[in-house]
Motif scaffolding. Sequence first.
Motif, PDB file in Angstrom:
ATOM      1  N   THR A 150      66.689 -33.504  59.132  1.00 30.45           N
ATOM      2  CA  THR A 150      65.251 -33.532  59.371  1.00 30.45           C
ATOM      3  C   THR A 150      64.547 -32.488  58.536  1.00 30.45           C
ATOM      4  O   THR A 150      63.479 -32.725  57.977  1.00 30.45           O
ATOM      5  CB  THR A 150      64.976 -33.281  60.865  1.00 30.45           C
ATOM      6  OG1 THR A 150      65.860 -34.102  61.614  1.00 30.45           O
ATOM      7  CG2 THR A 150      63.567 -33.630  61.224  1.00 30.45           C
ATOM      8  N   GLU A 151      65.173 -31.307  58.438  1.00 32.97           N
ATOM      9  CA  GLU A 151      64.577 -30.243  57.643  1.00 32.97           C
ATOM     10  C   GLU A 151      64.507 -30.645  56.170  1.00 32.97           C
ATOM     11  O   GLU A 151      63.473 -30.467  55.507  1.00 32.97           O
ATOM     12  CB  GLU A 151      65.427 -28.989  57.809  1.00 32.97           C
ATOM     13  CG  GLU A 151      64.763 -27.760  57.296  1.00 32.97           C
ATOM     14  CD  GLU A 151      65.666 -26.551  57.458  1.00 32.97           C
ATOM     15  OE1 GLU A 151      66.264 -26.386  58.533  1.00 32.97           O
ATOM     16  OE2 GLU A 151      65.770 -25.780  56.502  1.00 32.97           O
ATOM     17  N   PHE A 154      61.756 -33.054  55.678  1.00 34.01           N
ATOM     18  CA  PHE A 154      60.428 -32.457  55.650  1.00 34.01           C
ATOM     19  C   PHE A 154      60.159 -31.761  54.323  1.00 34.01           C
ATOM     20  O   PHE A 154      59.084 -31.908  53.745  1.00 34.01           O
ATOM     21  CB  PHE A 154      60.226 -31.475  56.813  1.00 34.01           C
ATOM     22  CG  PHE A 154      58.848 -30.907  56.816  1.00 34.01           C
ATOM     23  CD1 PHE A 154      57.791 -31.681  57.243  1.00 34.01           C
ATOM     24  CD2 PHE A 154      58.595 -29.647  56.329  1.00 34.01           C
ATOM     25  CE1 PHE A 154      56.500 -31.198  57.197  1.00 34.01           C
ATOM     26  CE2 PHE A 154      57.302 -29.163  56.287  1.00 34.01           C
ATOM     27  CZ  PHE A 154      56.260 -29.936  56.729  1.00 34.01           C
ATOM     28  N   LYS A 155      61.145 -31.022  53.843  1.00 36.29           N
ATOM     29  CA  LYS A 155      60.935 -30.322  52.571  1.00 36.29           C
ATOM     30  C   LYS A 155      60.686 -31.320  51.446  1.00 36.29           C
ATOM     31  O   LYS A 155      59.817 -31.123  50.595  1.00 36.29           O
ATOM     32  CB  LYS A 155      62.148 -29.454  52.252  1.00 36.29           C
ATOM     33  CG  LYS A 155      62.183 -28.195  53.068  1.00 36.29           C
ATOM     34  CD  LYS A 155      63.359 -27.325  52.706  1.00 36.29           C
ATOM     35  CE  LYS A 155      63.325 -26.036  53.510  1.00 36.29           C
ATOM     36  NZ  LYS A 155      64.600 -25.348  53.503  1.00 36.29           N
TER      37      LYS A 155
ATOM     38  N   VAL B  80      57.337 -34.172  61.271  1.00 36.91           N
ATOM     39  CA  VAL B  80      56.979 -32.891  61.899  1.00 36.91           C
ATOM     40  C   VAL B  80      57.303 -32.917  63.390  1.00 36.91           C
ATOM     41  O   VAL B  80      57.844 -31.941  63.945  1.00 36.91           O
ATOM     42  CB  VAL B  80      55.485 -32.589  61.668  1.00 36.91           C
ATOM     43  CG1 VAL B  80      55.051 -31.414  62.510  1.00 36.91           C
ATOM     44  CG2 VAL B  80      55.229 -32.282  60.213  1.00 36.91           C
ATOM     45  N   GLN B  82      59.598 -34.694  64.912  1.00 34.71           N
ATOM     46  CA  GLN B  82      61.044 -34.621  65.071  1.00 34.71           C
ATOM     47  C   GLN B  82      61.539 -33.196  64.845  1.00 34.71           C
ATOM     48  O   GLN B  82      62.380 -32.688  65.576  1.00 34.71           O
ATOM     49  CB  GLN B  82      61.698 -35.597  64.099  1.00 34.71           C
ATOM     50  CG  GLN B  82      63.150 -35.846  64.373  1.00 34.71           C
ATOM     51  CD  GLN B  82      63.381 -36.280  65.797  1.00 34.71           C
ATOM     52  OE1 GLN B  82      62.554 -37.000  66.378  1.00 34.71           O
ATOM     53  NE2 GLN B  82      64.471 -35.824  66.386  1.00 34.71           N
ATOM     54  N   LEU B  83      60.971 -32.554  63.831  1.00 37.19           N
ATOM     55  CA  LEU B  83      61.366 -31.192  63.506  1.00 37.19           C
ATOM     56  C   LEU B  83      61.010 -30.256  64.656  1.00 37.19           C
ATOM     57  O   LEU B  83      61.790 -29.372  65.018  1.00 37.19           O
ATOM     58  CB  LEU B  83      60.635 -30.776  62.223  1.00 37.19           C
ATOM     59  CG  LEU B  83      61.234 -29.705  61.362  1.00 37.19           C
ATOM     60  CD1 LEU B  83      62.666 -30.037  61.048  1.00 37.19           C
ATOM     61  CD2 LEU B  83      60.453 -29.600  60.073  1.00 37.19           C
ATOM     62  N   ARG B  85      60.773 -31.044  67.802  1.00 33.26           N
ATOM     63  CA  ARG B  85      61.697 -31.284  68.907  1.00 33.26           C
ATOM     64  C   ARG B  85      63.002 -30.539  68.705  1.00 33.26           C
ATOM     65  O   ARG B  85      63.600 -30.033  69.653  1.00 33.26           O
ATOM     66  CB  ARG B  85      62.012 -32.781  68.996  1.00 33.26           C
ATOM     67  CG  ARG B  85      60.943 -33.565  69.691  1.00 33.26           C
ATOM     68  CD  ARG B  85      61.511 -34.885  70.164  1.00 33.26           C
ATOM     69  NE  ARG B  85      60.429 -35.710  70.670  1.00 33.26           N
ATOM     70  CZ  ARG B  85      60.242 -36.959  70.315  1.00 33.26           C
ATOM     71  NH1 ARG B  85      61.065 -37.549  69.471  1.00 33.26           N
ATOM     72  NH2 ARG B  85      59.237 -37.631  70.814  1.00 33.26           N
ATOM     73  N   LEU B  86      63.470 -30.479  67.434  1.00 35.38           N
ATOM     74  CA  LEU B  86      64.760 -29.849  67.178  1.00 35.38           C
ATOM     75  C   LEU B  86      64.641 -28.335  67.119  1.00 35.38           C
ATOM     76  O   LEU B  86      65.582 -27.620  67.424  1.00 35.38           O
ATOM     77  CB  LEU B  86      65.344 -30.363  65.864  1.00 35.38           C
ATOM     78  CG  LEU B  86      65.765 -31.830  65.842  1.00 35.38           C
ATOM     79  CD1 LEU B  86      66.015 -32.278  64.426  1.00 35.38           C
ATOM     80  CD2 LEU B  86      67.001 -32.047  66.683  1.00 35.38           C
ATOM     81  N   ARG B  87      63.467 -27.808  66.701  1.00 35.06           N
ATOM     82  CA  ARG B  87      63.379 -26.375  66.420  1.00 35.06           C
ATOM     83  C   ARG B  87      62.392 -25.643  67.303  1.00 35.06           C
ATOM     84  O   ARG B  87      62.368 -24.416  67.326  1.00 35.06           O
ATOM     85  CB  ARG B  87      62.944 -26.176  64.958  1.00 35.06           C
ATOM     86  CG  ARG B  87      64.004 -26.475  63.957  1.00 35.06           C
ATOM     87  CD  ARG B  87      65.063 -25.387  63.958  1.00 35.06           C
ATOM     88  NE  ARG B  87      66.302 -25.877  63.398  1.00 35.06           N
ATOM     89  CZ  ARG B  87      66.560 -25.979  62.116  1.00 35.06           C
ATOM     90  NH1 ARG B  87      65.648 -25.631  61.258  1.00 35.06           N
ATOM     91  NH2 ARG B  87      67.713 -26.432  61.702  1.00 35.06           N
ATOM     92  N   PHE B  95      62.600 -22.559  59.262  1.00 33.50           N
ATOM     93  CA  PHE B  95      63.554 -23.599  58.859  1.00 33.50           C
ATOM     94  C   PHE B  95      64.424 -23.068  57.747  1.00 33.50           C
ATOM     95  O   PHE B  95      64.084 -23.128  56.573  1.00 33.50           O
ATOM     96  CB  PHE B  95      62.816 -24.849  58.402  1.00 33.50           C
ATOM     97  CG  PHE B  95      61.829 -25.318  59.419  1.00 33.50           C
ATOM     98  CD1 PHE B  95      62.183 -25.367  60.741  1.00 33.50           C
ATOM     99  CD2 PHE B  95      60.560 -25.685  59.043  1.00 33.50           C
ATOM    100  CE1 PHE B  95      61.281 -25.782  61.690  1.00 33.50           C
ATOM    101  CE2 PHE B  95      59.660 -26.097  59.981  1.00 33.50           C
ATOM    102  CZ  PHE B  95      60.015 -26.144  61.308  1.00 33.50           C
TER     103      PHE B  95
END
Lengths: 477, 100
Positions: A150-151, A154-155, B80, B82-83, B85-87, B95
């Motif tokens: 996911t990261e 996003f990047k 965003v 999803q991110l 939720r994970l972080r 990140f």
Amino acid sequence: MDNLQAIMPMLIVTLAAMATMLAEAFRRKDERMPIGGLGVIGLVGAIAAAGLLWDRNAVGFGVIQADNFSLFVTVVVAVIGLFTIMFSSEVVEREGIPSGEYYTLTLFSVVGMMMMASATDLLVIFIALEIMSIAVYVLTGIKRTDAAGTEASFKYFLLGSFSSAFFLYGIAFSYAVSGSTRLDALSTAIAQSASAPGPMVWLAMGLLLVGFAFKVSAVPFHMWTPDAYEGAPTVVTGFMSTGVKAAAVAAFLRVFLSAFEPLRGDWTQLLTWIAMLTMVVGTVVGVAQTNVKRMLAYSSIAHAGYLLAGIIAASAIGKSAVLFYLASYAVANVGAFGVIAFIATRERNTGELTDFTGLWYAKPMLAVLMAVFLLSLGGFPPMAGFIAKWYIFAAAVNEGFYTLAIVGVLTSVVSVFFYLRIVVMMFMSSNKAELEVPPFGIVGTLGLALAAIATFYLGILPTRLIDLATQSISTIF
Amino acid sequence: MPTLNHFLVLSGLLFAIGTAGVFLRRNLITILLSIEIMLNAVNLTFVAVGRHLGTVDGQIITFFVMTVAAAEAAVGLAIVIQLFRLRESLNPDAFTSLKW
């Protein structure tokens, strides 16, 4: 009818993508369905359509040109798609990736790539770029529970849409210069003012250059590449490191050698620096990596540098060398990522260098195939990579870009170090067979075998493909 | 009476503001908004140039750009969410699982 003819390969893949989407929608909860097969049918159909259109120069809607150049790239991209689908069948199941979405997005992104290679209007190139990129952003993060994926997604999304804003701003200035977004109109307008181009022309050229440099991951616009390639599921990395690059290089070549041809003396100077930086940074930082996916990401940055060198030395040899390079890089790179995907398990799927320790003792065939792909990427004869690099550097020397050729040869010598490091780990490590490699099926094995055969075929008998590449650029530019 | 140059300067300023926002802001949603500002700066350029040239092309192109921007925003917001939720964070500095 002529209009539809020109977009036939894209149309076929689009229909296949819609069919996969419908198949997923009508699939019962735990029914197993060979959705990837639909994609294979579509891509094979697109290759057949491209073969039928060869030498016909069909024009669609005034903005899509099915000339031999775009058909060549169309076939390369379709082959990349085919390999990706073949490698994916087991991986998708093992990693719990939603298969309907996965294949649909892959096919739509292939459509975008094909369109990007054939569009002759900047706006259509932009739309194609977005069709391709948005699908790939989602594919990168398709494992929703995976934080790294996911990261990475996003990047990739952030820098991708940032760069497409630059690209679009470049289109806006091109429109201001020529009153149209067509490449031929832009070319005429620039040729008229070539002796003293106004600030608008420089802005248009610079911004479009930045947009393309992001997409082919040229230094200093490469920051997203290692992160996106490492975090994405391995089969997706193989797909985007080859397909996205092929499409972006094709569009780059078309825009800069048709519309901005009158200013070639100016942009080659800038691009020479970018290409040399790209080769050096990709190679030097690649040496320091301990993760194979990340290392191959830096290697793909270095390969972008070699491709740019071909665009700079845009003689007849240089341009066909770029096309040949794209094809040979594609089979070797997609194959290497295929092997990484095959030796991964559900828990161990990050592609660390240590995963390859003693692979020769656990799975000799996989180790040999991986060695073939890596040596081809490193440019060893008799693999495809050697001929491809040789042609590029020969073109650069012929056109008098000596520094570029010397930097290219030196960096490819250094890059051999990190390809060979994996080979050494696979074959000469003393702690044997700790590696637990999951079983893999017939389709994936067939895919790897085909990729290896193609790597050798292009290396030993390259003339046929080089002839095709020369034909495909001789009709345009 | 505003001329083409006025509009071009304005859109250039907007584009610069958007670019600065992407680099300086430390919130994912604000960064997404900054990219939208950049795209809208481009839209303004298209409309102004189209008006200056006396054609409608510029305004039609704007619709394409808006469609693409909407598609991009949909995907971006989904990523965003999803991110988050994970972080449990919207700060991009948090990140760091992928690094040099």
